[in-house]
Each structure stands twice: as structure tokens, then as C-alpha cells.
Design a protein around this motif. Sequence first.
Motif, short mmCIF file in Angstrom:
data_model
loop_
_atom_site.label_atom_id
_atom_site.label_comp_id
_atom_site.label_asym_id
_atom_site.label_seq_id
_atom_site.Cartn_x
_atom_site.Cartn_y
_atom_site.Cartn_z
N VAL A 9 0.85 -1.18 0.00
CA VAL A 9 0.00 0.00 0.00
C VAL A 9 0.89 1.24 0.00
N GLY A 10 0.53 2.21 -0.80
CA GLY A 10 1.24 3.48 -0.80
C GLY A 10 0.75 4.39 0.30
N ASP A 11 1.36 5.55 0.42
CA ASP A 11 1.00 6.47 1.49
C ASP A 11 -0.43 6.97 1.35
N GLY A 12 -0.87 7.26 0.14
CA GLY A 12 -2.22 7.77 -0.06
C GLY A 12 -3.28 6.74 0.30
N GLY A 13 -3.13 5.52 -0.21
CA GLY A 13 -4.09 4.47 0.10
C GLY A 13 -4.11 4.13 1.58
N PHE A 14 -2.95 4.15 2.22
CA PHE A 14 -2.88 3.85 3.65
C PHE A 14 -3.59 4.93 4.46
N LEU A 15 -3.32 6.19 4.14
CA LEU A 15 -3.91 7.28 4.92
C LEU A 15 -5.43 7.38 4.74
N MET A 16 -5.93 6.87 3.62
CA MET A 16 -7.38 6.91 3.41
C MET A 16 -8.11 6.02 4.40
N ASN A 17 -7.43 4.98 4.90
CA ASN A 17 -8.10 4.00 5.75
C ASN A 17 -7.34 3.64 7.01
N VAL A 18 -6.43 4.49 7.45
CA VAL A 18 -5.64 4.15 8.62
C VAL A 18 -6.52 3.94 9.85
N GLY A 19 -7.69 4.57 9.88
CA GLY A 19 -8.62 4.38 10.99
C GLY A 19 -9.10 2.95 11.14
N GLU A 20 -9.03 2.18 10.05
CA GLU A 20 -9.42 0.77 10.11
C GLU A 20 -8.55 -0.01 11.08
N LEU A 21 -7.28 0.36 11.18
CA LEU A 21 -6.38 -0.32 12.12
C LEU A 21 -6.81 -0.06 13.56
N GLU A 22 -7.19 1.19 13.84
CA GLU A 22 -7.64 1.53 15.19
C GLU A 22 -8.90 0.75 15.53
N THR A 23 -9.82 0.67 14.60
CA THR A 23 -11.06 -0.07 14.83
C THR A 23 -10.78 -1.54 15.09
N ALA A 24 -9.92 -2.12 14.26
CA ALA A 24 -9.56 -3.54 14.43
C ALA A 24 -8.92 -3.78 15.80
N LYS A 25 -8.03 -2.90 16.22
CA LYS A 25 -7.39 -3.03 17.52
C LYS A 25 -8.40 -2.88 18.65
N ARG A 26 -9.25 -1.88 18.54
CA ARG A 26 -10.25 -1.62 19.58
C ARG A 26 -11.21 -2.79 19.72
N LEU A 27 -11.53 -3.46 18.62
CA LEU A 27 -12.45 -4.60 18.66
C LEU A 27 -11.75 -5.89 19.08
N GLY A 28 -10.45 -5.79 19.30
CA GLY A 28 -9.70 -6.95 19.83
C GLY A 28 -9.41 -8.05 18.83
N ASN A 29 -9.24 -7.69 17.58
CA ASN A 29 -8.89 -8.72 16.59
C ASN A 29 -7.55 -9.34 16.96
N PRO A 30 -7.48 -10.66 16.90
CA PRO A 30 -6.30 -11.37 17.41
C PRO A 30 -5.06 -11.34 16.54
N TRP A 31 -5.14 -10.82 15.36
CA TRP A 31 -3.99 -10.87 14.47
C TRP A 31 -3.10 -9.72 14.75
#
Length: 119
Positions: free
Chosen positions: A97-119
Motif C-alpha cells: 500500500v502506498g501512502d495515499g491508500g494507507f492514509l485513506m483507511n488508517v482508521g481501520e487499524l484503530e477499529t480492528a485493535k479496539r475490537l480486539g482482533n487477534p492478528w
Amino acid sequence: MPPYHRAFEVALDVGDDDDAPVKPQRVLRDLRELMATDDILVSDVGAHKLWVARFWEAREPKTVLLSNGFAAMGFGLPAAIAAALTVRGAKKVVAIVGDGGFLMNVGELETAKRLGNPW
């Protein structure tokens, strides 16, 4: 072999050296060697998608995820999260992923972490 064929081969040569800058072909070759045949590669949209489409050797079905059609930028990170949730640690999932594509959805990582995804 016509001269232009040889020039094309030279331009696409993966290379075996450690010169800088590192060629995209070399990165993909090395990554392919590190991943199992059934591991999953996800590519967002950008110049790297073209390199993946040209050089990545898909050895099993459903192991390469690309955003084709309208080629929407920002596909890579959420697609990699979805793939990781699907395989539940049984396979590696790598996203390019490039910087633009990553920054468009970086909030997805926070959501995944907050929901306790095990990966």
C-alpha cells in the motif's frame, strides 16, 4: 532476438545485487520467496499494482487480491484486514500500500485493535 526484446529484458531484470535503489522486481521476488504458496498478497492501487500484476507469481487461487475495475485507491488495508480475519492466522497476509491508500483507511487499524482482533 530483436534488439528491442533484449532492451525490454534488461529493463525488467530482477537483479541479484544489492544496488540502490532497490528495483520493485527484486522486492517482489524476495517477498515471493518468503511467502508460502497459499499466503495472501493484497495490492492497493498505484504504480506498485502494475508491478504486482506483472511480476507476482500466484501459485494458488484466491491468493492475490487486486482492486481492478474502477481501481479504487484505499482498497489495500481494509482488504488485508478482511483477508486476515478470514484466514484467522492460518496464512500470512501481506499488503502493498502506498501512502495515499494507507492514509485513506488508517482508521481501520484503530477499529480492528479496539475490537480486539487477534492478528
